[in-house]
Design an enzyme around this catalytic site. Sequence first.
Site, PDB file in Angstrom:
ATOM      1  N   ARG A   1       0.838   6.604  -3.424  1.00 25.67           N
ATOM      2  CA  ARG A   1       0.050   6.086  -4.558  1.00 25.67           C
ATOM      3  C   ARG A   1      -1.412   6.387  -4.279  1.00 25.67           C
ATOM      4  O   ARG A   1      -1.988   5.839  -3.342  1.00 25.67           O
ATOM      5  CB  ARG A   1       0.303   4.580  -4.681  1.00 25.67           C
ATOM      6  CG  ARG A   1      -0.430   3.914  -5.844  1.00 25.67           C
ATOM      7  CD  ARG A   1      -0.143   2.409  -5.859  1.00 25.67           C
ATOM      8  NE  ARG A   1      -0.836   1.757  -6.949  1.00 25.67           N
ATOM      9  CZ  ARG A   1      -2.101   1.362  -6.910  1.00 25.67           C
ATOM     10  NH1 ARG A   1      -2.815   1.551  -5.815  1.00 25.67           N
ATOM     11  NH2 ARG A   1      -2.652   0.788  -7.954  1.00 25.67           N
TER      12      ARG A   1
ATOM     13  N   LYS B   1      -8.606   2.997   0.817  1.00 27.70           N
ATOM     14  CA  LYS B   1      -8.669   1.562   1.140  1.00 27.70           C
ATOM     15  C   LYS B   1      -9.627   1.264   2.280  1.00 27.70           C
ATOM     16  O   LYS B   1     -10.008   2.140   3.046  1.00 27.70           O
ATOM     17  CB  LYS B   1      -7.259   1.029   1.417  1.00 27.70           C
ATOM     18  CG  LYS B   1      -6.518   0.794   0.103  1.00 27.70           C
ATOM     19  CD  LYS B   1      -5.204   0.100   0.259  1.00 27.70           C
ATOM     20  CE  LYS B   1      -4.604  -0.136  -1.135  1.00 27.70           C
ATOM     21  NZ  LYS B   1      -3.188  -0.495  -1.058  1.00 27.70           N
TER      22      LYS B   1
HETATM   23  C1  8Y7 Z   1      -1.162  -1.052  -3.941  1.00 30.14           C
HETATM   24  C2  8Y7 Z   1      -0.644  -1.374  -5.202  1.00 30.14           C
HETATM   25  C3  8Y7 Z   1      -2.794  -1.708  -5.201  1.00 30.14           C
HETATM   26  C4  8Y7 Z   1      -0.256  -0.628  -2.928  1.00 30.14           C
HETATM   27  C5  8Y7 Z   1       1.505  -0.874  -4.558  1.00 30.14           C
HETATM   28  C6  8Y7 Z   1      -5.795  -0.329  -4.492  1.00 30.14           C
HETATM   29  C7  8Y7 Z   1      -1.571  -2.244  -7.331  1.00 30.14           C
HETATM   30  C8  8Y7 Z   1      -5.510  -1.767  -4.542  1.00 30.14           C
HETATM   31  N1  8Y7 Z   1      -2.513  -1.245  -3.958  1.00 30.14           N
HETATM   32  N2  8Y7 Z   1       0.669  -1.286  -5.520  1.00 30.14           N
HETATM   33  N3  8Y7 Z   1      -1.671  -1.781  -5.967  1.00 30.14           N
HETATM   34  N4  8Y7 Z   1       1.069  -0.549  -3.304  1.00 30.14           N
HETATM   35  N5  8Y7 Z   1       2.818  -0.781  -4.824  1.00 30.14           N
HETATM   36  O1  8Y7 Z   1      -6.618   0.023  -3.620  1.00 30.14           O
HETATM   37  O2  8Y7 Z   1      -0.581  -0.345  -1.775  1.00 30.14           O
HETATM   38  O3  8Y7 Z   1      -5.303   0.478  -5.266  1.00 30.14           O
HETATM   39  S1  8Y7 Z   1      -4.356  -2.204  -5.805  1.00 30.14           S
END
Ligand code: 8Y7
Length: 385
Positions: free
Chosen positions: A365, A331
């Site tokens: 994640r 990020k």
């Molecule tokens: C997150 C996310 C994204 C996060 C959860 C990216 C869909 C942006 N970030 N879902 N999603 N937590 N739960 O950089 O931090 O992947 S999208």
Amino acid sequence: MHIGGSAEAARLMEAVGVNADGVRIMAPKAEFRTILVKGLSAGAANVVKQQMLSLGGEAAVASGAVNCSVDESDALLAGTEKQMLRLAESLTRQPFGLSALGEELKTILGPKPEKLVCAGRELSLKRPLVMGILNVTPDSFSDGGDFFDTEKAIGRAKHILAEGADIIDVGGESTRPGSAYVDEEEELRRVMPVVEAVAADAVISVDTRKSIVARKALDAGAAMVNDISAGRDDPGVAATAAEFGAALILMHMLGTPADMQVDPRYDDVVGEVRDFLAERAEWARSEGVESVVVDPGIGFGKTLEHNLELLRNTPAITDLGYPVLVGHSRKSFIEMLLGLPVEERLAPSLAVAVEAARRGANVLRVHDVKETVEALAMARALRRV
Ligand code: 8Y7
């Protein structure tokens, strides 16, 4: 903050030859905890300090609290887990709103979730889980839409599994700052072929804010719903997840994907995110969801300092008693700190994964599954827990 203390103490006690009862009694005396309680009235702060002193611990309060020359004070509690438990017990019998604090301390000190049950599957939380990101979008910021092609996306899902992911998060709607709206037909067209192809062999999380998309994915075998709006965009997601016994991930976001990075402000970022997640989790449970996962939403309406503060204070989120997901991978806060373009953010992403896991995060994640699995396994071996 505490770092795996009583588990380590229990292990050492077992090695000494202590029996199980002894370990249960002694391990809480071997773990030192510090807990910050915010915004007590001066009277309440004094009661807490007296109690903690009488238990052999300490409570640091503002100097004006003792003669009530200030109205309010925070209190930094310091003591063993055993002393904290006894404090919690005695506060539940006190006035000045202290009984609620006693109950809250009991939750903080209580057992952490050991498993995540989702749609009939069980994931152990004894070690941190790795969730591999699969964006099936033409505009995802860090994989440039490479996996929009369905065959490619299915191949990528299989690759993520082979690399050791515990969960695959399949998303058809980009949520990068300023991204465009995707309607449900388009989202389904992107997501469903992947869910159908791999749900039998994997725990699939569907990254969506729409209950209709969640329903179709769960029907096809997905086991989790990842809702970055925490049910605020379409409250039906909770009842839908409940109907399938699926886990529901509730993420904090300030504002919307379109405006969230425009001057985000908090008085107390950790407290506000924590309170938001507590409220959304209660709501999801009232809708019948049994497996709630909470997520501070790294990068969603946060400055660099907000993100760092949330990551440092992961235990404040795990204290809510729900499994915690952290999504930090590649990020832009990493760029804000280190000036690195997206293709050079692997090493700092791994450092965050290890530190978040050490602070109690249960699910990471990430884009780089193999590297994260290896980094977490190595870090875990050094901690022996
Ligand atoms: C997150 C996310 C994204 C996060 C959860 C990216 C869909 C942006 N970030 N879902 N999603 N937590 N739960 O950089 O931090 O992947 S999208």
